[in-house]
Design an enzyme around this catalytic site. Structure first.
Site, PDB file in Angstrom:
ATOM      1  NE  ARG A 178       2.252  -5.301  11.343  1.00 24.01           N
ATOM      2  CZ  ARG A 178       3.317  -5.088  10.565  1.00 24.01           C
ATOM      3  NH1 ARG A 178       4.471  -5.659  10.830  1.00 24.01           N
ATOM      4  NH2 ARG A 178       3.209  -4.293   9.524  1.00 24.01           N
ATOM      5  NE  ARG A 191      -4.187  -1.596  10.356  1.00 20.68           N
ATOM      6  CZ  ARG A 191      -3.134  -1.016   9.768  1.00 20.68           C
ATOM      7  NH1 ARG A 191      -3.168   0.238   9.419  1.00 20.68           N
ATOM      8  NH2 ARG A 191      -2.048  -1.719   9.527  1.00 20.68           N
ATOM      9  NE  ARG A 226       6.460  -0.652  10.422  1.00 21.40           N
ATOM     10  CZ  ARG A 226       5.336  -0.678   9.737  1.00 21.40           C
ATOM     11  NH1 ARG A 226       5.263  -0.066   8.556  1.00 21.40           N
ATOM     12  NH2 ARG A 226       4.276  -1.303  10.202  1.00 21.40           N
ATOM     13  NE  ARG A 261       7.493  -2.933   6.011  1.00 22.85           N
ATOM     14  CZ  ARG A 261       6.158  -2.717   6.012  1.00 22.85           C
ATOM     15  NH1 ARG A 261       5.565  -2.338   4.897  1.00 22.85           N
ATOM     16  NH2 ARG A 261       5.451  -2.867   7.090  1.00 22.85           N
ATOM     17  CE  LYS A 273      -2.297  -1.059   3.834  1.00 25.53           C
ATOM     18  NZ  LYS A 273      -1.760  -2.388   4.238  1.00 25.53           N
TER      19      LYS A 273
HETATM   20  P1  AMP Z   1       0.879   0.296   9.118  1.00 23.61           P
HETATM   21  O1  AMP Z   1       2.039   1.206   8.901  1.00 23.61           O
HETATM   22  O2  AMP Z   1      -0.349   0.722   8.378  1.00 23.61           O
HETATM   23  O3  AMP Z   1       1.230  -1.161   8.916  1.00 23.61           O
HETATM   24  O4  AMP Z   1       0.487   0.430  10.661  1.00 23.61           O
HETATM   25  C1  AMP Z   1       1.393   0.038  11.694  1.00 23.61           C
HETATM   26  C2  AMP Z   1       0.640  -0.148  12.996  1.00 23.61           C
HETATM   27  O5  AMP Z   1       0.040   1.096  13.394  1.00 23.61           O
HETATM   28  C3  AMP Z   1      -0.525  -1.132  12.948  1.00 23.61           C
HETATM   29  O6  AMP Z   1      -0.095  -2.475  13.118  1.00 23.61           O
HETATM   30  C4  AMP Z   1      -1.373  -0.642  14.128  1.00 23.61           C
HETATM   31  O7  AMP Z   1      -0.802  -1.023  15.355  1.00 23.61           O
HETATM   32  C5  AMP Z   1      -1.228   0.871  14.003  1.00 23.61           C
HETATM   33  N1  AMP Z   1      -2.277   1.444  13.119  1.00 23.61           N
HETATM   34  C6  AMP Z   1      -2.106   2.035  11.906  1.00 23.61           C
HETATM   35  N2  AMP Z   1      -3.278   2.420  11.378  1.00 23.61           N
HETATM   36  C7  AMP Z   1      -4.228   2.066  12.282  1.00 23.61           C
HETATM   37  C8  AMP Z   1      -5.645   2.147  12.314  1.00 23.61           C
HETATM   38  N3  AMP Z   1      -6.332   2.678  11.280  1.00 23.61           N
HETATM   39  N4  AMP Z   1      -6.280   1.673  13.422  1.00 23.61           N
HETATM   40  C9  AMP Z   1      -5.610   1.145  14.462  1.00 23.61           C
HETATM   41  N5  AMP Z   1      -4.283   0.998  14.486  1.00 23.61           N
HETATM   42  C10 AMP Z   1      -3.581   1.447  13.416  1.00 23.61           C
END
Ligand code: AMP
Length: 191
Positions: free
Chosen positions: A146, A89, A134, A128, A14
């Site tokens: 996740r 989400r 991260r 990654r 994404k």
């Molecule tokens: P991402 O970079 O989108 O993979 O997000 C990394 C982490 O941030 C996720 O595993 C969640 O812990 C948190 N996170 C990101 N977006 C959301 C969301 N819309 N709702 C809840 N937690 C989020």
């Protein structure tokens, strides 16, 4: 305006695709994951709260996430549209987003899901993790959590938007350019 939800499991590409779409369509990319990482990097109260969830691969609570997203959108009203990446989400987040769009006389144009197999996701995320710094990419247990959270809490968002005919899937396997072309075809088909 074109308002897109770029959807899919963690590691489905994404962020990579959003960066390319922004250049072509001049949209504002809003990644809630990036916003949380920015807050964590600055040790803000929001960042400290988010960290305890993110490092375990859990979702940050809706109230926190929705408030942060709303602030970002409201701070940037004069754009050609938005690409929401990693948001919504959950179903409550989807409802909150639709309400926010309606307040702006807007709506979600399309939810586009990048379809990628589980085995590929784990491989991509572990790869990654070697360079992203991260914590949530470095541990296979956290990665699997996740993916579980995605299936249990997040996948229903696809069906939520499918009810209004807004959801589509594209094949998320292949080269970055091939996947980008599939996304552009979907965006160019928006009336
Ligand atoms: P991402 O970079 O989108 O993979 O997000 C990394 C982490 O941030 C996720 O595993 C969640 O812990 C948190 N996170 C990101 N977006 C959301 C969301 N819309 N709702 C809840 N937690 C989020």
């Amino acid at each position: 305006m074109i308002n897109l939800i770029l959807f899919g499991p963690p590691g489905s590409g994404k962020g990579t695709q959003a960066a390319k779409l922004v250049e072509k369509y001049n949209l504002l990319h809003i990644s809630t994951g990036d916003l949380f990482r920015y807050e964590m990097g600055n040790n803000t109260p929001l960042g400290l709260e988010a960290k305890s969830y993110i490092n375990k691969g859990e979702l940050v609570p809706d109230s926190v996430t929705i408030g942060m997203l709303r602030n970002k959108v409201e701070a940037n009203p004069d754009v050609a549209g938005y690409i929401f990446d990693g948001f919504p989400r959950t179903i409550p987040q989807s409802e909150a987003l639709d309400k926010l769009m309606a307040e702006m006389d807007q709506k979600i144009s399309k939810l586009i899901m990048l379809d990628v197999e589980d085995v590929e996701i784990v491989t991509r995320l572990l790869e990654r993790g070697k360079t992203s710094g991260r914590k949530d990419d470095a541990d296979e247990g956290v990665i699997r959590n996740r993916i579980d959270v995605y299936k249990d809490n997040t996948f229903p968002v696809y069906d939520f938007y499918a009810q209004s005919g807004t959801s589509v899937k594209v094949d998320g396997m292949g080269s970055i350019e091939e996947i980008f072309d599939r996304l552009c075809a979907q965006i160019d088909a928006i009336k």
